[in-house]
Design a protein around this motif. Structure first.
Motif, PDB file in Angstrom:
ATOM      1  N   VAL A   1       0.430  12.075  -3.067  1.00  0.00           N
ATOM      2  CA  VAL A   1       0.415  12.237  -1.625  1.00  0.00           C
ATOM      3  C   VAL A   1       1.856  12.291  -1.111  1.00  0.00           C
ATOM      4  N   SER A   2       2.091  13.179  -0.150  1.00  0.00           N
ATOM      5  CA  SER A   2       3.422  13.275   0.434  1.00  0.00           C
ATOM      6  C   SER A   2       3.593  12.173   1.472  1.00  0.00           C
ATOM      7  N   GLN A   3       4.824  11.935   1.890  1.00  0.00           N
ATOM      8  CA  GLN A   3       5.077  10.904   2.892  1.00  0.00           C
ATOM      9  C   GLN A   3       4.483  11.296   4.235  1.00  0.00           C
ATOM     10  N   GLY A   4       4.513  12.556   4.563  1.00  0.00           N
ATOM     11  CA  GLY A   4       3.904  13.024   5.804  1.00  0.00           C
ATOM     12  C   GLY A   4       2.401  12.821   5.805  1.00  0.00           C
ATOM     13  N   GLN A   5       1.767  13.136   4.682  1.00  0.00           N
ATOM     14  CA  GLN A   5       0.322  12.944   4.558  1.00  0.00           C
ATOM     15  C   GLN A   5      -0.028  11.461   4.593  1.00  0.00           C
ATOM     16  N   LEU A   6       0.786  10.626   3.965  1.00  0.00           N
ATOM     17  CA  LEU A   6       0.544   9.193   3.975  1.00  0.00           C
ATOM     18  C   LEU A   6       0.661   8.626   5.386  1.00  0.00           C
ATOM     19  N   ALA A   7       1.640   9.088   6.151  1.00  0.00           N
ATOM     20  CA  ALA A   7       1.776   8.635   7.540  1.00  0.00           C
ATOM     21  C   ALA A   7       0.544   9.027   8.344  1.00  0.00           C
ATOM     22  N   GLN A   8       0.053  10.231   8.129  1.00  0.00           N
ATOM     23  CA  GLN A   8      -1.148  10.688   8.812  1.00  0.00           C
ATOM     24  C   GLN A   8      -2.351   9.834   8.401  1.00  0.00           C
ATOM     25  N   ASP A   9      -2.465   9.494   7.116  1.00  0.00           N
ATOM     26  CA  ASP A   9      -3.562   8.656   6.637  1.00  0.00           C
ATOM     27  C   ASP A   9      -3.507   7.253   7.244  1.00  0.00           C
TER      28      ASP A   9
ATOM     29  N   LEU B   1       0.827  -1.198   0.000  1.00  0.00           N
ATOM     30  CA  LEU B   1       0.000   0.000   0.000  1.00  0.00           C
ATOM     31  C   LEU B   1       0.872   1.264   0.000  1.00  0.00           C
ATOM     32  N   ILE B   2       1.933   1.257   0.801  1.00  0.00           N
ATOM     33  CA  ILE B   2       2.845   2.403   0.869  1.00  0.00           C
ATOM     34  C   ILE B   2       3.495   2.644  -0.490  1.00  0.00           C
ATOM     35  N   PHE B   3       4.003   1.591  -1.119  1.00  0.00           N
ATOM     36  CA  PHE B   3       4.642   1.753  -2.427  1.00  0.00           C
ATOM     37  C   PHE B   3       3.626   2.203  -3.474  1.00  0.00           C
ATOM     38  N   ASP B   4       2.403   1.668  -3.420  1.00  0.00           N
ATOM     39  CA  ASP B   4       1.387   2.054  -4.402  1.00  0.00           C
ATOM     40  C   ASP B   4       0.984   3.520  -4.249  1.00  0.00           C
ATOM     41  N   ARG B   5       0.732   3.938  -3.008  1.00  0.00           N
ATOM     42  CA  ARG B   5       0.300   5.328  -2.797  1.00  0.00           C
ATOM     43  C   ARG B   5       1.418   6.318  -3.087  1.00  0.00           C
ATOM     44  N   CYS B   6       2.640   5.968  -2.718  1.00  0.00           N
ATOM     45  CA  CYS B   6       3.762   6.865  -3.023  1.00  0.00           C
ATOM     46  C   CYS B   6       4.042   6.880  -4.521  1.00  0.00           C
TER      47      CYS B   6
ATOM     48  N   GLU C   1       8.064  -2.707 -10.703  1.00  0.00           N
ATOM     49  CA  GLU C   1       7.316  -1.542 -11.186  1.00  0.00           C
ATOM     50  C   GLU C   1       6.855  -0.666 -10.023  1.00  0.00           C
ATOM     51  N   GLN C   2       6.372  -1.279  -8.945  1.00  0.00           N
ATOM     52  CA  GLN C   2       5.957  -0.505  -7.768  1.00  0.00           C
ATOM     53  C   GLN C   2       7.137   0.285  -7.202  1.00  0.00           C
ATOM     54  N   ALA C   3       8.296  -0.360  -7.097  1.00  0.00           N
ATOM     55  CA  ALA C   3       9.483   0.298  -6.566  1.00  0.00           C
ATOM     56  C   ALA C   3       9.928   1.430  -7.485  1.00  0.00           C
ATOM     57  N   HIS C   4       9.890   1.190  -8.786  1.00  0.00           N
ATOM     58  CA  HIS C   4      10.303   2.216  -9.747  1.00  0.00           C
ATOM     59  C   HIS C   4       9.388   3.436  -9.675  1.00  0.00           C
ATOM     60  N   LEU C   5       8.079   3.217  -9.630  1.00  0.00           N
ATOM     61  CA  LEU C   5       7.145   4.339  -9.575  1.00  0.00           C
ATOM     62  C   LEU C   5       7.298   5.136  -8.279  1.00  0.00           C
ATOM     63  N   ALA C   6       7.506   4.440  -7.166  1.00  0.00           N
ATOM     64  CA  ALA C   6       7.688   5.138  -5.886  1.00  0.00           C
ATOM     65  C   ALA C   6       8.975   5.946  -5.890  1.00  0.00           C
ATOM     66  N   ARG C   7      10.052   5.380  -6.446  1.00  0.00           N
ATOM     67  CA  ARG C   7      11.329   6.098  -6.511  1.00  0.00           C
ATOM     68  C   ARG C   7      11.204   7.323  -7.416  1.00  0.00           C
ATOM     69  N   ARG C   8      10.538   7.161  -8.539  1.00  0.00           N
ATOM     70  CA  ARG C   8      10.359   8.262  -9.481  1.00  0.00           C
ATOM     71  C   ARG C   8       9.511   9.383  -8.879  1.00  0.00           C
ATOM     72  N   ALA C   9       8.447   9.011  -8.167  1.00  0.00           N
ATOM     73  CA  ALA C   9       7.604  10.019  -7.522  1.00  0.00           C
ATOM     74  C   ALA C   9       8.366  10.738  -6.418  1.00  0.00           C
ATOM     75  N   SER C  10       9.217  10.019  -5.701  1.00  0.00           N
ATOM     76  CA  SER C  10      10.018  10.628  -4.635  1.00  0.00           C
ATOM     77  C   SER C  10      10.989  11.648  -5.215  1.00  0.00           C
ATOM     78  N   ILE C  11      11.634  11.308  -6.309  1.00  0.00           N
ATOM     79  CA  ILE C  11      12.569  12.230  -6.962  1.00  0.00           C
ATOM     80  C   ILE C  11      11.825  13.450  -7.497  1.00  0.00           C
ATOM     81  N   ARG C  12      10.652  13.229  -8.045  1.00  0.00           N
ATOM     82  CA  ARG C  12       9.864  14.322  -8.617  1.00  0.00           C
ATOM     83  C   ARG C  12       9.427  15.319  -7.538  1.00  0.00           C
ATOM     84  N   ARG C  13       9.214  14.837  -6.302  1.00  0.00           N
ATOM     85  CA  ARG C  13       8.750  15.706  -5.220  1.00  0.00           C
ATOM     86  C   ARG C  13       9.877  16.508  -4.578  1.00  0.00           C
TER      87      ARG C  13
END
Length: 153
Positions: free
Chosen positions: A60-68, A50-55, A120-132
């Protein structure tokens, strides 16, 4: 001790405490099975996915995800979810892909544990992290000295 941890890594094992999503395999008496191997904890593995999918979705930011996750009542081994715990899970993407990681990525080999996330999940999460990330805020090297590597004391 270094030789022991290195040998364990070369055999695909994990050094350290049990990461979120896994626990050490145990026998009927409750003792850890030797050689040490990790087994997937299904409830925790679902949260890791779920964490990898949402990120990876990037909305959603990591802070917002932790709150969710706290608001949804998702367990984290008796502690509340915080941004740092999500960063640790995302930083360990290679480990969650089923690889054995030595010294925080210094050497990565095939692991003996079952992967939890897909590449794919790891790649998308890494790419979104870099983009943010904000440009210029991270990676500043500090001072640059003109005579570095030229003059020695």
């Amino acid at each position: 001790m270094i030789g022991v941890t290195r040998t364990k890594h070369e055999r695909g094992g994990h050094n350290g405490s049990d990461p979120f999503g896994y626990h050490a395999a145990r026998d009927e008496a409750g003792k850890i099975v030797q050689p040490h191997r990790l087994e997937v904890v299904p409830d925790e593995a679902a949260i890791v996915r779920l964490i990898f999918d949402r990120c990876g979705a990037g909305n959603v930011s990591q802070g917002q995800l932790a709150q969710d996750l706290r608001a949804e009542g998702r367990p984290r081994r008796g502690r509340p979810w915080v941004e740092k715990s999500l960063q640790d899970i995302l930083r360990r993407a290679d480990f969650y892909l089923g690889r054995a990681v030595y010294r925080r990525g210094e050497d990565v080999a095939d692991g003996t544990h079952e992967p939890i996330v897909t590449s794919e999940q790891a790649h998308l999460a890494r790419r979104a992290s870099i983009r943010r990330q904000r440009p210029g805020r991270y990676g500043s090297r500090g001072r640059i000295y003109q005579l570095a590597r030229v003059a020695y004391c």
